[in-house]
Design an enzyme around this catalytic site. Structure first.
Site, PDB file in Angstrom:
ATOM      1  N   PRO A   1       0.816  -1.223   0.000  1.00 38.61           N
ATOM      2  CA  PRO A   1       0.000   0.000   0.000  1.00 38.61           C
ATOM      3  C   PRO A   1       0.851   1.274   0.000  1.00 38.61           C
ATOM      4  O   PRO A   1       0.514   2.253  -0.666  1.00 38.61           O
ATOM      5  CB  PRO A   1      -0.824  -0.129   1.291  1.00 38.61           C
ATOM      6  CG  PRO A   1      -0.928  -1.600   1.518  1.00 38.61           C
ATOM      7  CD  PRO A   1       0.402  -2.147   1.092  1.00 38.61           C
TER       8      PRO A   1
ATOM      9  N   LYS B   1      13.061  -2.481   1.737  1.00 42.41           N
ATOM     10  CA  LYS B   1      12.167  -2.671   0.598  1.00 42.41           C
ATOM     11  C   LYS B   1      11.415  -1.381   0.285  1.00 42.41           C
ATOM     12  O   LYS B   1      11.294  -0.979  -0.882  1.00 42.41           O
ATOM     13  CB  LYS B   1      11.169  -3.789   0.915  1.00 42.41           C
ATOM     14  CG  LYS B   1      10.251  -4.129  -0.269  1.00 42.41           C
ATOM     15  CD  LYS B   1       9.117  -5.049   0.147  1.00 42.41           C
ATOM     16  CE  LYS B   1       9.623  -6.398   0.604  1.00 42.41           C
ATOM     17  NZ  LYS B   1       8.484  -7.324   0.891  1.00 42.41           N
TER      18      LYS B   1
ATOM     19  N   CYS C   1     -20.642  27.085  26.822  1.00 40.33           N
ATOM     20  CA  CYS C   1     -21.466  27.580  25.720  1.00 40.33           C
ATOM     21  C   CYS C   1     -22.922  27.136  25.899  1.00 40.33           C
ATOM     22  O   CYS C   1     -23.607  27.636  26.770  1.00 40.33           O
ATOM     23  CB  CYS C   1     -20.889  27.143  24.378  1.00 40.33           C
ATOM     24  SG  CYS C   1     -21.529  28.113  22.987  1.00 40.33           S
TER      25      CYS C   1
ATOM     26  N   GLN D   1     -26.011  27.897  28.803  1.00 41.00           N
ATOM     27  CA  GLN D   1     -27.397  28.260  28.530  1.00 41.00           C
ATOM     28  C   GLN D   1     -28.361  27.260  29.171  1.00 41.00           C
ATOM     29  O   GLN D   1     -29.402  27.654  29.718  1.00 41.00           O
ATOM     30  CB  GLN D   1     -27.603  28.353  27.019  1.00 41.00           C
ATOM     31  CG  GLN D   1     -26.785  29.476  26.382  1.00 41.00           C
ATOM     32  CD  GLN D   1     -26.836  29.460  24.859  1.00 41.00           C
ATOM     33  OE1 GLN D   1     -27.564  28.674  24.262  1.00 41.00           O
ATOM     34  NE2 GLN D   1     -26.057  30.325  24.231  1.00 41.00           N
TER      35      GLN D   1
ATOM     36  N   HIS E   1     -15.628  29.455  24.882  1.00 43.85           N
ATOM     37  CA  HIS E   1     -15.007  28.135  24.758  1.00 43.85           C
ATOM     38  C   HIS E   1     -13.583  28.146  25.312  1.00 43.85           C
ATOM     39  O   HIS E   1     -12.612  28.307  24.562  1.00 43.85           O
ATOM     40  CB  HIS E   1     -14.982  27.698  23.290  1.00 43.85           C
ATOM     41  CG  HIS E   1     -16.317  27.335  22.748  1.00 43.85           C
ATOM     42  ND1 HIS E   1     -16.813  26.057  22.803  1.00 43.85           N
ATOM     43  CD2 HIS E   1     -17.286  28.093  22.157  1.00 43.85           C
ATOM     44  CE1 HIS E   1     -18.023  26.029  22.257  1.00 43.85           C
ATOM     45  NE2 HIS E   1     -18.339  27.250  21.865  1.00 43.85           N
TER      46      HIS E   1
ATOM     47  N   GLU F   1     -11.764  25.771  26.236  1.00 46.69           N
ATOM     48  CA  GLU F   1     -10.949  24.622  25.810  1.00 46.69           C
ATOM     49  C   GLU F   1      -9.995  24.978  24.681  1.00 46.69           C
ATOM     50  O   GLU F   1      -8.979  24.289  24.475  1.00 46.69           O
ATOM     51  CB  GLU F   1     -11.851  23.459  25.395  1.00 46.69           C
ATOM     52  CG  GLU F   1     -12.655  23.654  24.125  1.00 46.69           C
ATOM     53  CD  GLU F   1     -14.015  24.294  24.339  1.00 46.69           C
ATOM     54  OE1 GLU F   1     -14.900  24.123  23.477  1.00 46.69           O
ATOM     55  OE2 GLU F   1     -14.190  24.968  25.372  1.00 46.69           O
TER      56      GLU F   1
END
Length: 558
Positions: free
Chosen positions: A193, A226, A384, A388, A510, A512
């Site tokens: 492959p 190879k 976020c 709410q 956010h 993060e």
């Protein structure tokens, strides 16, 4: 002049080009080089902002408000490279730019074609990222999305082929990431492959300088020889990248162990000192030798798709590193809470986190999870949409507003505690029209948030359309909800807290997106610290509880 590294992928998708590119960038930075990172995506969407998390994973937002591919999250977590809208381009953006130029008459009546007009536009965005003068980069790493052989990727591959003709081959390096699968029946690795993938790349006109081979088992010397022979590269340019079962943060150290950074510097004539990787060795040591163990339940709408909350999980891990804690994360579907109940699914966890999302599905499950955390005194963190939902829950169950809801889910609600701002009501286009990017906020000096940040002025990234309805602000505060953070003009609520709770905090932005393995985001660090205390308190309480079979004391008997 900047050196350019182009990273392509073959055989199959999801091999980890983004993680590998980020690892290369990190190691080169540790060698003292100024690095810029870029992702070129072959899909026709202008950006991923309108794409489903099930299709694309999370949308990663930059300071300038760009909605980008999640691989840019890897770039920011691993490197200090400043990312902007020039760091992520899609086929849609490239074609849009060329068509706009054609409409303005900039091509002077020429027939606009893929070559040279599309490829020139692609080359221009690569050159732009390199910068000029004092801002110039030493190395630009450009990752090409998709897989060699995909029709969508061809203009990008043709552009980077041409790039070495313009910039000089000595200034360009091609790295190709492939899969070397292991067949259990044959008990051997298969190199074919990889050979086919490189063959396709060479048909396009690109000869890779380095091959990075993803594999489950180590590649033997014979197989490396190879691959080198049939792919027309040197033996030492076949780099093994074995699967990492323990942590993705092992990847850069593994690549260094296999000599990739040294090889890159040799081929590009970059004369640098050896990299100082002490911080990465330290964080891996912490991961391997935790002092605590805590469990966090992430209650989300897309919980079964790990990439949908990629930055959330990474930020939790970073907070665990900061507190030498092993974090066991349970991904829980909010819809399942609606059918099975919060008590059954959430009992026993040390913390509950409710992340963002869009749409009505699973909302009541999130609300139920938040109520469970608030009433049971379990550390809770809402982000976020999570914030709410926390506002809706508090309104219904503390403020007595039984009909409270967000107008996103019930436009006719009598108590719209979450609603659209006036400037969002007339918007018809979905893409790029939310409140996006880094924005400042001021914090209540007495709040948990200010304690975590160590300051009362912050700047965090947003991606949302609906906001806290200020008409209810006084009622919330009167019932014990602290407005812990607002926009500088006090018009937008950014953070809410329940002060008499062990740790109940929710934010509109956010956080993060600003967490790194070597520097945990402050609120995530505070949340995990609260979860550790929760576990220790429960353990102490359990150890002090008397066994049911214990004989009563003489005093109790009397």
């Amino acid at each position: 002049m900047a050196k350019h590294i182009f990273v392509t992928g073959g055989v199959v998708s999801s091999l980890g080009k983004g993680l590998t590119s980020a690892s290369i960038g990190m190691v080169l930075e540790r060698r003292g080089l100024k690095v810029r990172m870029q992702k070129l995506d072959p899909y026709i969407n202008v950006d991923p902002g309108t794409m489903s998390p099930y299709q694309h994973g999370e949308v990663y937002v930059l300071d300038d408000g760009s909605e980008t591919d999640l691989d840019l999250g890897h770039y920011e977590r691993f490197t200090n490279s400043p990312l902007t809208r020039d760091s992520n381009y899609t086929t849609g953006q490239i074609y849009q730019s060329v068509i706009n130029k054609e409409r303005r008459g900039e091509f002077l009546g020429k027939t606009v074609q893929v070559i040279p007009h599309i490829t020139n536009e692609i080359k221009s965005v690569i050159k732009r990222l390199a910068g000029e003068g004092e801002d110039a980069a030493d190395v630009v790493i450009t990752e090409i999305g998709g897989t060699v052989g995909d029709i969508e990727s061809l203009p990008f591959l043709e552009a980077i082929r041409q790039f070495s003709l313009d910039a000089g081959k000595e200034n360009c390096l091609y790295i190709h990431l492939t899969l070397v699968p292991y067949l259990k029946a044959a008990r051997e690795l298969k190199t074919k492959p990889t050979q086919h993938s490189v063959g396709q790349l060479r048909e396009i006109g690109i000869q890779p300088d380095i091959l990075i081979c993803r594999c489950e088992h180590s590649i033997s010397r014979e197989d490396r020889e190879k691959i080198a022979l049939f792919c027309n590269i040197s033996y030492d340019a076949v780099i093994e990248e074995k699967d990492k079962d323990f942590s993705i943060y092992e990847v850069p150290l593994s690549l260094v162990d296999h000599g990739l950074d040294r090889l890159i510097c040799e081929k590009l004539d970059l004369r640098t000192p050896e990299p100082d990787l002490t911080p990465w060795h330290d964080l891996l040591s912490t991961l391997r030798n935790p002092e605590h163990e805590v469990s966090i339940a992430v209650v989300g709408k897309y919980a079964e798709h790990r990439d949908a909350y990629k930055s959330i999980y990474e930020a939790i891990d970073h907070a665990g590193i900061a507190h030498a804690a092993q974090i066991r994360v349970a991904r829980i579907q909010s819809e399942e809470i609606e059918s099975e109940g919060a008590e059954r699914l959430l009992s026993g966890y040390d913390g509950i986190l409710v992340p963002g999302g869009f749409g009505e599905r699973g909302i009541e499950g999130k609300v139920a999870a938040i109520r469970f955390a608030r009433e049971r005194g379990i550390p809770f963190f809402g982000i976020c949409l999570g914030m709410q939902c926390a506002v809706v829950e508090f309104a219904r169950n503390v403020c007595g507003l039984d009909a409270a809801h967000s107008t996103e889910f019930d436009n006719e609600t009598r108590e719209p505690v979450i609603c659209l701002l006036d400037d969002q009501r007339t918007i018809t286009d979905k893409g790029g029209t939310m409140r996006l990017g880094a924005m400042p906020a001021k914090l209540d000096p007495e709040s948990h948030a200010a304690s975590c940040y160590g300051t009362t002025e912050i700047n965090e990234r947003h991606r949302h359309r609906y906001e806290f309805n200020n008409q209810y602000r006084q009622r919330f505060e009167a019932n014990g909800l602290r407005i812990a953070g607002t926009s500088p003009d006090d018009s937008l609520v950014e953070i809410v807290e329940v002060p008499d709770h062990p740790w109940f905090l929710a934010v509109q932005y956010h956080p993060e997106f600003k967490s790194k393995p070597t520097q945990a985001q402050p609120l995530f660090a505070g949340f995990v610290e609260a979860a550790i205390k929760q576990r220790e308190t429960r353990r102490t309480r359990n150890s002090e509880a008397k066994p049911a079979t214990e004989e009563p004391t003489q005093e109790a008997a009397n």
